[in-house]
Design a protein around this motif. Sequence first.
Motif, PDB file in Angstrom:
ATOM      1  N   UNK A 135      90.044  23.441-100.732  1.00  0.00           N
ATOM      2  CA  UNK A 135      89.641  23.159-102.114  1.00  0.00           C
ATOM      3  C   UNK A 135      88.491  24.076-102.512  1.00  0.00           C
ATOM      4  N   UNK A 136      88.605  24.629-103.718  1.00  0.00           N
ATOM      5  CA  UNK A 136      87.529  25.387-104.340  1.00  0.00           C
ATOM      6  C   UNK A 136      86.813  24.452-105.308  1.00  0.00           C
ATOM      7  N   UNK A 137      85.585  24.065-104.944  1.00  0.00           N
ATOM      8  CA  UNK A 137      84.858  23.020-105.654  1.00  0.00           C
ATOM      9  C   UNK A 137      83.730  23.568-106.526  1.00  0.00           C
ATOM     10  N   UNK A 138      83.622  23.061-107.741  1.00  0.00           N
ATOM     11  CA  UNK A 138      82.380  23.089-108.496  1.00  0.00           C
ATOM     12  C   UNK A 138      81.616  21.825-108.115  1.00  0.00           C
ATOM     13  N   UNK A 139      80.329  21.957-107.826  1.00  0.00           N
ATOM     14  CA  UNK A 139      79.479  20.780-107.642  1.00  0.00           C
ATOM     15  C   UNK A 139      78.676  20.589-108.947  1.00  0.00           C
ATOM     16  N   UNK A 140      77.357  20.500-108.852  1.00  0.00           N
ATOM     17  CA  UNK A 140      76.504  20.374-110.038  1.00  0.00           C
ATOM     18  C   UNK A 140      75.351  21.364-109.900  1.00  0.00           C
ATOM     19  N   UNK A 141      74.377  21.268-110.790  1.00  0.00           N
ATOM     20  CA  UNK A 141      73.209  22.155-110.701  1.00  0.00           C
ATOM     21  C   UNK A 141      72.278  21.754-109.566  1.00  0.00           C
ATOM     22  N   UNK A 142      72.516  20.590-108.964  1.00  0.00           N
ATOM     23  CA  UNK A 142      71.578  20.047-107.973  1.00  0.00           C
ATOM     24  C   UNK A 142      71.843  20.642-106.591  1.00  0.00           C
ATOM     25  N   UNK A 143      70.870  21.360-106.076  1.00  0.00           N
ATOM     26  CA  UNK A 143      71.040  22.064-104.793  1.00  0.00           C
ATOM     27  C   UNK A 143      71.333  21.108-103.653  1.00  0.00           C
ATOM     28  N   UNK A 144      70.548  20.032-103.544  1.00  0.00           N
ATOM     29  CA  UNK A 144      70.699  19.136-102.388  1.00  0.00           C
ATOM     30  C   UNK A 144      72.064  18.453-102.395  1.00  0.00           C
ATOM     31  N   UNK A 145      72.498  17.972-103.551  1.00  0.00           N
ATOM     32  CA  UNK A 145      73.794  17.297-103.630  1.00  0.00           C
ATOM     33  C   UNK A 145      74.939  18.276-103.380  1.00  0.00           C
ATOM     34  N   UNK A 146      74.774  19.519-103.802  1.00  0.00           N
ATOM     35  CA  UNK A 146      75.812  20.523-103.582  1.00  0.00           C
ATOM     36  C   UNK A 146      75.948  20.849-102.097  1.00  0.00           C
ATOM     37  N   UNK A 147      74.832  20.932-101.413  1.00  0.00           N
ATOM     38  CA  UNK A 147      74.864  21.134 -99.952  1.00  0.00           C
ATOM     39  C   UNK A 147      75.517  19.935 -99.278  1.00  0.00           C
ATOM     40  N   UNK A 148      75.237  18.743 -99.793  1.00  0.00           N
ATOM     41  CA  UNK A 148      75.850  17.525 -99.246  1.00  0.00           C
ATOM     42  C   UNK A 148      77.371  17.588 -99.338  1.00  0.00           C
ATOM     43  N   UNK A 149      77.903  18.075-100.461  1.00  0.00           N
ATOM     44  CA  UNK A 149      79.356  18.191-100.604  1.00  0.00           C
ATOM     45  C   UNK A 149      79.933  19.108 -99.528  1.00  0.00           C
ATOM     46  N   UNK A 150      79.280  20.209 -99.270  1.00  0.00           N
ATOM     47  CA  UNK A 150      79.749  21.112 -98.216  1.00  0.00           C
ATOM     48  C   UNK A 150      79.733  20.427 -96.857  1.00  0.00           C
ATOM     49  N   UNK A 151      78.697  19.626 -96.597  1.00  0.00           N
ATOM     50  CA  UNK A 151      78.600  18.922 -95.317  1.00  0.00           C
ATOM     51  C   UNK A 151      79.703  17.871 -95.186  1.00  0.00           C
TER      52      UNK A 151
END
Length: 451
Positions: A135-151
Amino acid sequence: MKEYAHVFLGTAFTSQSPKEVQILKDHLFFVNADGMIEKIIAPEDTEYPNIVRFYQGKENFHQLEDHQYFLPGFVDLHVHAPQWAQAGTALDIPLNDWLNTYTFPIESKFSDIDFAQKVYQDVVSTLLANGTTTVLYFATVHKEASILLAQICADKGQRGLVGKVVMDNPDLTPEYYRDENTQTALADTEEFILAVKAIGKNAKQGVYPVVTPRFIPSCSDEALQGLGDLAAKHNTHIQSHCSESDWEHGYVQERYKKNDAFALHDFGLLSDKSVMAHCNFLSDEDAELFAETGTAIAHCPISNAYFANSVIPIAHFHSKGVEIGLGTDISGGFSPSLYDNVKQSVISSRMLEDGVNTKLPAEQRGVPGSRITVNEAFYLATAGGGKSLSLPVGRLTENYSWDAQIIDTTNLPLYDSNEDLQDVFQKIIYLVRPENILEVWVQGEKVHSRD
């Protein structure tokens, strides 16, 4: 005899070309410790009976029943992970109103890491249950939450390509949801890239950072140029939206006196690792630029029906050498299933070819040569997606990752044991629901089971 991590026996369907589905009846698939398909053997091979006898009964031998089949794992080129929280709502209003009234408010909530954890855990699990392995994901502007999605992708075994979204233009982004400023946006993006690369080193299936300007209207020139520079510096994938709707396409033309494709190219954002969503309003010159740079289109047929104000000429762009895959575009697209988007891509292409205005004569209604077949749509969901990402995924063939769905057809209308396998394939594509997906494998690891 060489020992493999896994040996699978069964009938598989995989794309041999954009128009042809290859049927591998009762083949053996040998998967090594790295999760790659090292060898495939047909029943006609003289060693086939001996190999089956050697592996029969072993824990790493997986033989399908007669009503079960292998498909490649699906590749979804466009998912807004945070928008899973609003899926199925507000699809009857214009794109710009939808963004400002529903989407930006829900995405702003991902500053709360607990909320992000709940949504991201669910969306990754849901996509896996629908047979989507990359999956190619857009997350949000939030760095920490975006890293969480990758984890979470790493932990659940999904191959995730994740982008921290950049939105720094105060004229077209709400005060409550944007990057603090351009410098912060670029600094956070670089820190995000390094963090996700570190996660990816420990993920067998691979997890990747993606440079992600949301779209041109949400970004300043300085941010767009800075993101192009970061993508080149760290050799990352790139994603954005491109020429999606009348509003977005017109805005870019007014701002730059050129179309999105050439504007993005000016900022270094088109490459063989770039995927641009929608692209409904691409001109032939835009498409030629995509083909020249290796930039791919993420075709989102369900979402386009709601927000794109048009039907994209997929067959035409494919004929010009543009790489194309499929995307669900959660939540502009209501369904997390690429099966649904395969079907819609065929339907939309037929409507484009035949036309919809019955007040016109039949020969004037549509655009000739626009239809695609189910075989072509399946290619977009699998091999086309893998090619778009420049990754060895989306095919069940040697030197590709063992990303596979095991489909159980028990409750499908298959009453003749001698039914033509091409017809079986079509019934699978048109009728399978998540309950038919018995198992999902990514990089040689089982990551989902119906039970």
